[in-house]
Scaffold this active site. Structure first.
Site, short mmCIF file in Angstrom:
data_model
loop_
_atom_site.label_atom_id
_atom_site.label_comp_id
_atom_site.label_asym_id
_atom_site.label_seq_id
_atom_site.Cartn_x
_atom_site.Cartn_y
_atom_site.Cartn_z
N ASP A 190 0.86 -1.18 0.00
CA ASP A 190 0.00 0.00 0.00
C ASP A 190 0.90 1.24 0.00
O ASP A 190 2.00 1.22 0.56
CB ASP A 190 -0.85 0.05 1.27
CG ASP A 190 -2.04 -0.89 1.24
OD1 ASP A 190 -2.15 -1.69 0.30
OD2 ASP A 190 -2.87 -0.82 2.18
N HIS A 214 5.04 -7.24 0.13
CA HIS A 214 4.75 -8.57 -0.40
C HIS A 214 5.46 -8.79 -1.74
O HIS A 214 6.05 -7.87 -2.30
CB HIS A 214 3.23 -8.73 -0.56
CG HIS A 214 2.49 -8.78 0.74
ND1 HIS A 214 1.66 -9.83 1.08
CD2 HIS A 214 2.44 -7.92 1.79
CE1 HIS A 214 1.13 -9.61 2.28
NE2 HIS A 214 1.59 -8.44 2.73
N SER A 249 8.48 3.89 5.12
CA SER A 249 9.60 4.16 4.25
C SER A 249 9.22 3.87 2.81
O SER A 249 8.10 4.11 2.40
CB SER A 249 10.85 3.40 4.66
OG SER A 249 11.99 3.96 4.02
#
Length: 280
Positions: A88, A144, A247
């Site tokens: 995200d 991921h 980050s």
């Protein structure tokens, strides 16, 4: 350049990040709850998708920050040719790796070799594509796999810990090639793939699914870990790592493998699992 960005040149990056880590892992109820409540309010954190929606249930701020999502909150693109968005966040930049260089912002770029800490490792990505995804404090902070891969090597590249916020990205030259980072090299059915976890001011570490928390002792030498033959295989969409504060992650793909999704551009908000690119 903003005052905050200017100050990042002189701030004691590592000391501040060490202090942030101590606070993030504090189990003192008043401390951890103040941090959780402050970040939730300031950044508009939405806990409705979290596996644990009660902000008081987390034992530490870090547990809150690296929270899991409910099953089904994110699903991978149904197209089997889709190379998936790793997290995200918001697209900082994406595009071709031209003449070995990666675009950062107007007037700013750096080389893939600088980013990866290795000329030879960067060569397969020349004329390929990259995507830089910024994870803000409100976002889900697990990263991921864009595609199924076998871990070949990790490379810890020491460096600074500048902020990676939008103003710093615009104003700090070669930002992502200067900050401390963990480079993860994977072998896939289409060749090499790299996912680069870039540290930042107040980021207290990167935790990978294969080795736990990665907070190497500070130094000026690149540290490599060879995983060949160890059978670390991660499936497409599987969790690979998490930031212990917000980050940036940068994905590199070799040429002739995939075309970036036409609906993506700098500043686009993105969600884990949507199509980043599609196999050619």
């Amino acid at each position: 350049m903003s005052l905050v960005t200017s100050l990042t040149y002189v701030l004691p990056h590592r000391l501040l990040s060490s202090l942030a880590r101590a606070l993030a892992y504090s189990q003192t109820p008043s401390t951890k709850q103040w941090l959780i409540d402050t970040v939730t309010r300031k950044f508009g954190v939405d806990l409705s998708e979290a596996q644990e929606p009660d902000p008081h249930a987390y034992p530490t701020f870090n547990a809150f920050f690296t929270r899991a999502l409910k099953p089904g909150a994110r699903v991978p693109d149904a197209d089997p040719s889709a190379v998936l968005m790793p997290a995200d966040g918001r697209i900082s930049q994406l595009g071709p790796v031209e003449n070995g260089r990666i675009f950062q912002a107007k007037g700013q770029s750096f080389t893939a070799a600088e980013l990866l800490g290795d000329e030879a490792a960067a060569a397969p990505f020349n004329d390929g594509v990259f995507a830089t995804v910024y994870l803000s404090p409100k976002d889900y902070h697990r990263v991921h796999m864009p595609w199924t891969g076998t871990l070949r090597e990790t490379v810890h590249v020491p460096g600074r810990l500048f902020s990676v916020g939008p103003d710093a990205v615009r104003k700090v030259p070669r930002l992502f090639a200067r900050n401390e980072r963990l480079v993860c090299h994977f072998d896939t059915e289409f060749g090499p793939m790299a996912s680069v976890m870039v540290g930042a001011l107040l980021v207290s570490g990167v935790e990978t699914v294969w080795s736990g928390v990665e907070i190497p002792r500070y130094g000026d030498r690149i540290t490599r870990k060879d995983y060949r033959g160890k059978g670390v295989v991660l499936e497409k969409f599987a969790e690979m790592a998490r930031f212990n504060y917000g980050s940036t992650v940068i994905v590199l793909l070799p040429p002739g493998v995939a075309t970036l999704d036409g609906g993506l551009a700098a500043e686009t908000s993105v969600r884990l699992g949507q199509a980043l690119a599609r196999r050619q």
